[in-house]
Every structure is written in C-alpha cells, then in structure tokens.
Scaffold this motif. Structure first.
Motif, PDB file in Angstrom:
ATOM      1  N   VAL A 162       0.838  -1.213   0.000  1.00 49.17           N
ATOM      2  CA  VAL A 162       0.000   0.000   0.000  1.00 49.17           C
ATOM      3  C   VAL A 162       0.863   1.249   0.000  1.00 49.17           C
ATOM      4  O   VAL A 162       0.600   2.216  -0.722  1.00 49.17           O
ATOM      5  N   GLU A 163       1.940   1.249   0.807  1.00 53.00           N
ATOM      6  CA  GLU A 163       2.828   2.413   0.863  1.00 53.00           C
ATOM      7  C   GLU A 163       3.532   2.636  -0.468  1.00 53.00           C
ATOM      8  O   GLU A 163       3.703   3.774  -0.914  1.00 53.00           O
ATOM      9  N   LEU A 164       3.930   1.534  -1.132  1.00 47.95           N
ATOM     10  CA  LEU A 164       4.574   1.663  -2.441  1.00 47.95           C
ATOM     11  C   LEU A 164       3.592   2.228  -3.475  1.00 47.95           C
ATOM     12  O   LEU A 164       3.973   3.048  -4.321  1.00 47.95           O
ATOM     13  N   ILE A 165       2.345   1.790  -3.412  1.00 51.89           N
ATOM     14  CA  ILE A 165       1.336   2.302  -4.344  1.00 51.89           C
ATOM     15  C   ILE A 165       1.132   3.802  -4.127  1.00 51.89           C
ATOM     16  O   ILE A 165       1.034   4.581  -5.085  1.00 51.89           O
ATOM     17  N   LYS A 166       1.057   4.226  -2.878  1.00 50.91           N
ATOM     18  CA  LYS A 166       0.875   5.653  -2.588  1.00 50.91           C
ATOM     19  C   LYS A 166       2.066   6.468  -3.098  1.00 50.91           C
ATOM     20  O   LYS A 166       1.896   7.548  -3.673  1.00 50.91           O
ATOM     21  N   LEU A 167       3.288   5.953  -2.885  1.00 49.08           N
ATOM     22  CA  LEU A 167       4.475   6.651  -3.375  1.00 49.08           C
ATOM     23  C   LEU A 167       4.471   6.750  -4.894  1.00 49.08           C
ATOM     24  O   LEU A 167       4.752   7.808  -5.471  1.00 49.08           O
ATOM     25  N   ALA A 168       4.146   5.625  -5.554  1.00 49.88           N
ATOM     26  CA  ALA A 168       4.127   5.617  -7.021  1.00 49.88           C
ATOM     27  C   ALA A 168       3.070   6.576  -7.556  1.00 49.88           C
ATOM     28  O   ALA A 168       3.310   7.310  -8.535  1.00 49.88           O
ATOM     29  N   ALA A 169       1.902   6.602  -6.908  1.00 48.28           N
ATOM     30  CA  ALA A 169       0.829   7.492  -7.359  1.00 48.28           C
ATOM     31  C   ALA A 169       1.229   8.952  -7.176  1.00 48.28           C
ATOM     32  O   ALA A 169       0.983   9.793  -8.055  1.00 48.28           O
ATOM     33  N   ALA A 170       1.850   9.268  -6.052  1.00 46.82           N
ATOM     34  CA  ALA A 170       2.270  10.644  -5.798  1.00 46.82           C
ATOM     35  C   ALA A 170       3.323  11.081  -6.813  1.00 46.82           C
ATOM     36  O   ALA A 170       3.274  12.201  -7.342  1.00 46.82           O
ATOM     37  N   CYS A 171       4.292  10.196  -7.103  1.00 48.58           N
ATOM     38  CA  CYS A 171       5.329  10.522  -8.091  1.00 48.58           C
ATOM     39  C   CYS A 171       4.716  10.695  -9.483  1.00 48.58           C
ATOM     40  O   CYS A 171       5.114  11.589 -10.251  1.00 48.58           O
ATOM     41  N   HIS A 172       3.741   9.841  -9.813  1.00 47.30           N
ATOM     42  CA  HIS A 172       3.094   9.933 -11.124  1.00 47.30           C
ATOM     43  C   HIS A 172       2.363  11.265 -11.267  1.00 47.30           C
ATOM     44  O   HIS A 172       2.438  11.925 -12.318  1.00 47.30           O
ATOM     45  N   LEU A 173       1.658  11.694 -10.224  1.00 51.37           N
ATOM     46  CA  LEU A 173       0.932  12.952 -10.274  1.00 51.37           C
ATOM     47  C   LEU A 173       1.899  14.131 -10.418  1.00 51.37           C
ATOM     48  O   LEU A 173       1.646  15.072 -11.180  1.00 51.37           O
ATOM     49  N   ARG A 174       3.009  14.092  -9.675  1.00 51.64           N
ATOM     50  CA  ARG A 174       3.976  15.182  -9.763  1.00 51.64           C
ATOM     51  C   ARG A 174       4.604  15.243 -11.160  1.00 51.64           C
ATOM     52  O   ARG A 174       4.793  16.323 -11.726  1.00 51.64           O
ATOM     53  N   LEU A 175       4.953  14.090 -11.739  1.00 50.07           N
ATOM     54  CA  LEU A 175       5.525  14.067 -13.085  1.00 50.07           C
ATOM     55  C   LEU A 175       4.530  14.556 -14.127  1.00 50.07           C
ATOM     56  O   LEU A 175       4.880  15.295 -15.051  1.00 50.07           O
ATOM     57  N   ALA A 176       3.271  14.144 -13.977  1.00 46.24           N
ATOM     58  CA  ALA A 176       2.238  14.566 -14.928  1.00 46.24           C
ATOM     59  C   ALA A 176       2.074  16.086 -14.879  1.00 46.24           C
ATOM     60  O   ALA A 176       1.904  16.750 -15.913  1.00 46.24           O
ATOM     61  N   GLU A 177       2.120  16.647 -13.672  1.00 43.88           N
ATOM     62  CA  GLU A 177       2.001  18.099 -13.511  1.00 43.88           C
ATOM     63  C   GLU A 177       3.139  18.819 -14.199  1.00 43.88           C
ATOM     64  O   GLU A 177       2.940  19.818 -14.922  1.00 43.88           O
ATOM     65  N   ARG A 178       4.366  18.319 -14.029  1.00 43.20           N
ATOM     66  CA  ARG A 178       5.532  18.966 -14.642  1.00 43.20           C
ATOM     67  C   ARG A 178       5.529  18.810 -16.153  1.00 43.20           C
ATOM     68  O   ARG A 178       5.916  19.746 -16.883  1.00 43.20           O
ATOM     69  N   MET A 179       5.133  17.624 -16.624  1.00 43.23           N
ATOM     70  CA  MET A 179       5.058  17.429 -18.069  1.00 43.23           C
ATOM     71  C   MET A 179       4.033  18.363 -18.703  1.00 43.23           C
ATOM     72  O   MET A 179       4.224  18.877 -19.810  1.00 43.23           O
ATOM     73  N   GLY A 180       2.921  18.585 -17.963  1.00 46.58           N
ATOM     74  CA  GLY A 180       1.911  19.503 -18.471  1.00 46.58           C
ATOM     75  C   GLY A 180       2.437  20.923 -18.593  1.00 46.58           C
ATOM     76  O   GLY A 180       2.122  21.645 -19.551  1.00 46.58           O
ATOM     77  N   ARG A 181       3.262  21.345 -17.644  1.00 49.88           N
ATOM     78  CA  ARG A 181       3.844  22.683 -17.708  1.00 49.88           C
ATOM     79  C   ARG A 181       4.814  22.806 -18.888  1.00 49.88           C
ATOM     80  O   ARG A 181       4.899  23.858 -19.529  1.00 49.88           O
ATOM     81  N   MET A 182       5.559  21.729 -19.160  1.00 46.40           N
ATOM     82  CA  MET A 182       6.544  21.781 -20.230  1.00 46.40           C
ATOM     83  C   MET A 182       5.871  21.850 -21.619  1.00 46.40           C
ATOM     84  O   MET A 182       6.413  22.470 -22.541  1.00 46.40           O
ATOM     85  N   THR A 183       4.724  21.209 -21.756  1.00 43.33           N
ATOM     86  CA  THR A 183       4.055  21.190 -23.066  1.00 43.33           C
ATOM     87  C   THR A 183       3.117  22.366 -23.269  1.00 43.33           C
ATOM     88  O   THR A 183       2.613  22.566 -24.367  1.00 43.33           O
ATOM     89  N   ALA A 184       2.851  23.102 -22.176  1.00 43.69           N
ATOM     90  CA  ALA A 184       1.904  24.232 -22.282  1.00 43.69           C
ATOM     91  C   ALA A 184       2.500  25.381 -23.075  1.00 43.69           C
ATOM     92  O   ALA A 184       3.700  25.593 -23.078  1.00 43.69           O
TER      93      ALA A 184
END
Length: 225
Positions: free
Chosen positions: A203-225
């Motif tokens: 469960v802790e690994l899933i939460k970490l992976a989800a948090a990292c995925h959300l942060r990466l998605a946010e940064r990728m969105g800024r780069m393509t904007a």
C-alpha cells in the motif's frame, strides 16, 4: 619550600570553562598541566585554600607566553587529587568537564595545527555538543507538553546550526517514530529499489508511485503548455 621553576616558555591552551572563566592548560610530554589559580576559581576556592588542601609543596612554576611572571601549575595527578579531596559542586563540574569532555578531545588531536588549532577545534566540539543538548531538551519538552504520545519510545533528529562567533541560535529538534527513516530523496529511491533494504508495504509503495506519477504529470503539463 618554593615549587620548582621551569625556564621553558609554554603556550597554554585557553579553553572556555564558564562564562567568565577560561581554563589555561599546558600540554607537555609528561602530560597536561593546569594553572592553579584557574583550578581554584573553577572550584570557587582561594588559591591558598586549594594549596592547603593539596599540601605543600604542590605544583610547578611554569613560564607562560601570556604572562610576565611564572605561574603555578598543577599536574594531572595533582588535579585528580584536588578533585578527589574537594567536596563541592564546582569540583564535580570540573571533573566532568575535564575527564568526560575536554581531555578525550585533546588526546584525539595529533597536534599538527598547534595550540591555536587545538583550542579552536575543541571550542567547536564543545559548542556543538552544548547546542545539540539544548535542541533535544526543547524538542522533548514541546512534545511532552502536547499531551500523551509515543515520545517515550521515539528517536530524535536535530539540526546543528553553529555560528563561529558564538551567536545564540534557536534550538531545532523534533521527534521521529521508531519506524521512521531519515534519508535524502536520492537515497530513498535507492533504498526502495533494493529488496528488503527498506521495509515498506505494498500500500505504501502504491501511494508513493501514485504521488510521483501525479507530480511528473504536472511537470510534463507545464513543459508542453
């Protein structure tokens, strides 16, 4: 009978002992020597009273670089005898300062930087130790005052912020749980990647992976904007 007079000029270490008292210590091949007047002041005694307790003749007259007249100095054995005979809080404090803090630090020094370098390192070590004690004390007090909790079974993390000019800094320390681990972000990734290196649940690994995925998605969105 006057104590023997040594004609060699010695450069003493001036070590902070109390707010208004520096302890002058001479390092010689046969051991450490202490200015008797400083020892008496640390024990809150008159010099004559200290010498009476030790019994005359006591000490040796040493010529110090910071004084015009020879100064009466006590050997390590004489200091130990004085600490044993004087039944005062000042003697107990001096024993702790010398035997537990200062002497071990001086013996670890190889003497390559001379008296000034030794004194500077010792001042730094004692200042950091005192600051760490303040930080832990305040962290414990604040956590206990917050009410019932696991502080009795916890570890503590402190941040040392030493100022060379001895300015007072606000202590910073906080409790961390026994199951907590302090690591850099880079170190955290390495510990998670190695099997059994870091005890984490699925469960802790899933939460970490989800948090990292959300942060990466946010940064990728800024780069393509």
């Amino acid at each position: 009978m006057n104590p023997p007079n040594d004609q060699a000029i010695e450069t003493p270490l001036r070590l902070d002992y109390a707010k208004s008292l520096a302890m002058r210590v001479v390092r010689r091949s046969e051991g450490f020597w202490f200015v008797a007047a400083d020892v008496a002041a640390a024990m809150k005694l008159e010099l004559a009273g200290l010498l009476q307790i030790l019994g005359e003749p006591a000490g040796r007259l040493l010529r110090l670089a910071d004084g015009e007249e020879p100064a009466l100095c006590l050997s390590e054995g004489e200091l130990d005898e004085a600490l044993r005979r004087v039944k005062k809080p000042g003697a107990r404090r001096l024993r702790r300062w010398w035997e537990e803090e200062t002497r071990p630090a001086l013996l670890r020094d190889n003497g390559t930087n001379g008296a000034a370098g030794t004194a500077a390192r010792l001042h730094l070590a004692l200042a950091l130790a005192a600051e760490a004690a303040q930080q832990v004390s305040r962290a414990v007090m604040e956590d206990v005052l917050r009410g019932p909790g696991p502080w009795q079974h916890s570890r503590w993390v402190v941040a040392l912020d030493y100022a060379p000019n001895n300015q007072q800094r606000w202590p910073h320390g906080r409790v961390i749980g026994l199951s907590s681990t302090v690591s850099t972000l880079g170190g955290l990734a390495e510990r998670i990647a190695e099997p059994d290196k870091l005890p984490v649940t699925t469960v802790e690994l899933i939460k970490l992976a989800a948090a990292c995925h959300l942060r990466l998605a946010e940064r990728m969105g800024r780069m393509t904007a």
